[in-house]
Design an enzyme around this catalytic site. Structure first.
Site, PDB file in Angstrom:
ATOM      1  CB  SER A 129      -0.971  -0.040   1.191  1.00  0.00           C
ATOM      2  OG  SER A 129      -1.975   0.934   1.087  1.00  0.00           O
ATOM      3  CG  ASP A 283      -5.519  -2.532  -4.937  1.00  0.00           C
ATOM      4  OD1 ASP A 283      -6.300  -1.590  -4.669  1.00  0.00           O
ATOM      5  OD2 ASP A 283      -4.439  -2.696  -4.347  1.00  0.00           O
ATOM      6  CG  HIS A 312      -5.642  -1.904  -1.027  1.00  0.00           C
ATOM      7  ND1 HIS A 312      -4.490  -1.714  -1.757  1.00  0.00           N
ATOM      8  CD2 HIS A 312      -5.437  -1.251   0.163  1.00  0.00           C
ATOM      9  CE1 HIS A 312      -3.626  -0.992  -1.069  1.00  0.00           C
ATOM     10  NE2 HIS A 312      -4.179  -0.703   0.099  1.00  0.00           N
TER      11      HIS A 312
END
Length: 336
Positions: A129, A283, A312
């Site tokens: 991330s 994602d 995600h």
């Protein structure tokens, strides 16, 4: 008891030109630095994450094996452990905390690695991330220092759609009447819960909800999942800290600095480290198409999506098949 160390940086001039007084990084290390100082892995944290949240990928017989590597996990600025709105003295506290960038984070991490430990070579930088964005930044800022990078679930530049989502998270939080322009006397809990509801829609894929895969986490109904998990997930964080990290993500761009002058493709081309880029196939924050574009402009990059309905959050360590895939690929990558 505190399970991490503090690296004091003094007064730091940030990329914005603002001063962050008495800045510091909180970090934790795993394993032992060898005599050659060449067994180093740097593993930055992510939005709303702290060093303990990275530990699912660290351990004996895992890719990030502390019996083999010296693993440094630096906490991101704004996460409540490193310099943040919640732990900086006035007048730079709360909503007065200066804007910090991905570039700032990595530059200070570089100081930690070189000045604290005397390290001049890194075997791997890895992150998920916003930790992936920092991983890309390491490759662009210090290409001669980093042998390999493995960003997963994140891009080298935050695209417009992700910016809109991040702004939506901030807006949901700030709509709480307790927000008081960031100078609240108590945490805006309704806003923090609303932020969780917004994140829930983007953290996982449409298929995750359609197939009720949250039941694998122990929640019988969608309402139970939203109320018992997402309404609670951000309540342990300070609101200003969360907004600081989100704004860092909004401006994420490895080329947004004097070295590259906003030339994104040039910055990508200067990443000479071997790269394993693993987006989540579903994602919604950082879709795989963005990473595919980025790897086309890198010299030695492998594009390998994580085939998962966890969106995600396929990279957060919650879903064992995804976690095993990431670990297996990292093991192979470190051997090549």
């Amino acid at each position: 008891m505190r399970d991490y160390e503090i690296f004091k940086l003094g007064d730091i001039t940030l990329q914005s030109g603002e001063i962050l007084p008495q800045a510091f990084l909180a970090y934790k290390t795993y394993g032992t630095l060898n005599a050659a100082k060449n067994n180093v892995i740097v593993y930055p944290t992510w939005f709303a994450g702290q060093h303990a949240d990275n530990e699912w990928l660290i351990g004996p017989d895992k890719a990030l094996d502390p019996n083999k590597y010296f693993i440094i996990v630096p906490n991101m600025l704004g996460n409540g452990l490193s310099s943040s709105p919640s732990n900086t003295p006035p007048p730079y506290d709360r909503a007065n905390f200066p804007e910090v960038t991905i570039y700032d984070n990595v530059r200070l991490q570089h100081q930690l690695v070189t000045q604290k430990f005397g390290i001049n070579k890194i075997a791997l930088v890895v992150g998920w991330s916003l930790g992936a964005v920092q991983t890309f930044q390491w490759g662009a800022s210090y290409p001669d220092m980093v042998d390999r990078i493995a960003p997963f679930g994140g891009t080298a530049k935050t695209r417009p759609h992700a910016k809109v989502v991040f702004e939506g998270l901030i807006a949901a939080l700030q709509a709480d009447s307790a927000w008081k322009q960031g100078f609240y006397t108590e945490q805006p809990k309704a806003g923090l819960a609303a932020m969780g509801r917004v994140y829930a829609a983007w953290g996982f894929s449409q298929a995750y909800y359609l197939e009720q895969l949250f039941q694998q986490e122990g929640y019988l109904t969608l309402e139970e999942y939203l109320v018992d998990y997402w309404d609670e997930v951000f309540l342990t964080f300070d609101a200003n800290d969360l907004i600081t990290m989100l704004r860092t993500g909004i401006h994420g761009d490895i080329s947004a600095n004097q070295r590259y002058q906003g030339d994104f493709e040039l910055a990508l081309s200067k990443i000479t480290s071997r790269a394993l880029v693993m987006p989540g196939s579903t994602d919604l924050f950082f879709p795989p198409e963005d990473n595919e574009y980025e790897t086309h402009h890198m010299h030695n990059a492998i594009f390998l999506p994580i085939e998962s309905k966890w969106g995600h959050c396929s990279g957060i360590g919650q879903h064992e098949p995804d976690s095993l895939f990431i670990d297996t690929q990292l093991k192979q990558f470190l051997l090549e």
